[in-house]
Design a protein around this motif. Structure first.
Motif, PDB file in Angstrom:
ATOM      1  N   SER A   1       3.021  34.205  96.654  1.00 22.57           N
ATOM      2  CA  SER A   1       3.555  32.950  97.200  1.00 22.57           C
ATOM      3  C   SER A   1       3.669  32.944  98.715  1.00 22.57           C
ATOM      4  O   SER A   1       4.650  32.457  99.281  1.00 22.57           O
ATOM      5  CB  SER A   1       4.921  32.644  96.571  1.00 22.57           C
TER       6      SER A   1
ATOM      7  N   ASN B   1      -1.249  36.578  94.212  1.00 22.88           N
ATOM      8  CA  ASN B   1      -0.843  35.506  93.306  1.00 22.88           C
ATOM      9  C   ASN B   1      -0.242  34.325  94.064  1.00 22.88           C
ATOM     10  O   ASN B   1       0.670  34.502  94.869  1.00 22.88           O
ATOM     11  CB  ASN B   1       0.209  36.040  92.327  1.00 22.88           C
ATOM     12  N   THR B   2      -0.763  33.145  93.801  1.00 20.99           N
ATOM     13  CA  THR B   2      -0.270  31.858  94.323  1.00 20.99           C
ATOM     14  C   THR B   2      -0.089  31.844  95.842  1.00 20.99           C
ATOM     15  O   THR B   2       0.884  31.317  96.358  1.00 20.99           O
ATOM     16  CB  THR B   2       1.045  31.420  93.622  1.00 20.99           C
TER      17      THR B   2
ATOM     18  N   GLN C   1      -4.527  32.228  90.850  1.00 23.68           N
ATOM     19  CA  GLN C   1      -4.008  30.960  91.352  1.00 23.68           C
ATOM     20  C   GLN C   1      -3.802  30.927  92.867  1.00 23.68           C
ATOM     21  O   GLN C   1      -2.832  30.353  93.365  1.00 23.68           O
ATOM     22  CB  GLN C   1      -2.714  30.593  90.623  1.00 23.68           C
ATOM     23  N   ASN C   2      -4.737  31.518  93.614  1.00 24.70           N
ATOM     24  CA  ASN C   2      -4.730  31.398  95.072  1.00 24.70           C
ATOM     25  C   ASN C   2      -5.554  30.176  95.451  1.00 24.70           C
ATOM     26  O   ASN C   2      -6.498  29.816  94.761  1.00 24.70           O
ATOM     27  CB  ASN C   2      -5.336  32.660  95.694  1.00 24.70           C
TER      28      ASN C   2
END
Length: 85
Positions: A18, A44-45, A70-71
């Protein structure tokens, strides 16, 4: 994380979660003659215009057993974006 100009780094079993950057490498940006090895890392993300997970420019890069989930790269490279490797 950001490396620049002749930096050396060994990154092992690390999660980049994140994170965001405006232009390059949401989770990690490796630039200008750096030497970076990534082992068992997860991205991740993370988000950025280029290289949501990471960006590498003019560097020696090793990526082994890493995962990317989910990047987002809004212009290019959701997982990674590389130039002149």
């Amino acid at each position: 994380l950001y490396t620049y100009a002749y930096s050396k780094a060994l990154i092992d079993n690390t999660s980049f979660n994140s994170n965001s950057a405006t232009n390059f490498g949401g989770g990690l940006s490796v630039r200008f003659l750096s030497e970076v090895s990534l082992f068992k890392c997860s991205f991740n993300t993370n988000t950025s215009a280029r290289g949501g997970g990471f960006h590498a420019f003019q560097t020696e890069l090793t990526v082994d057993s890493c995962t990317f989930n989910q990047n987002t790269g809004s212009i290019a490279g959701g997982a990674m974006y590389t130039n002149f490797i």
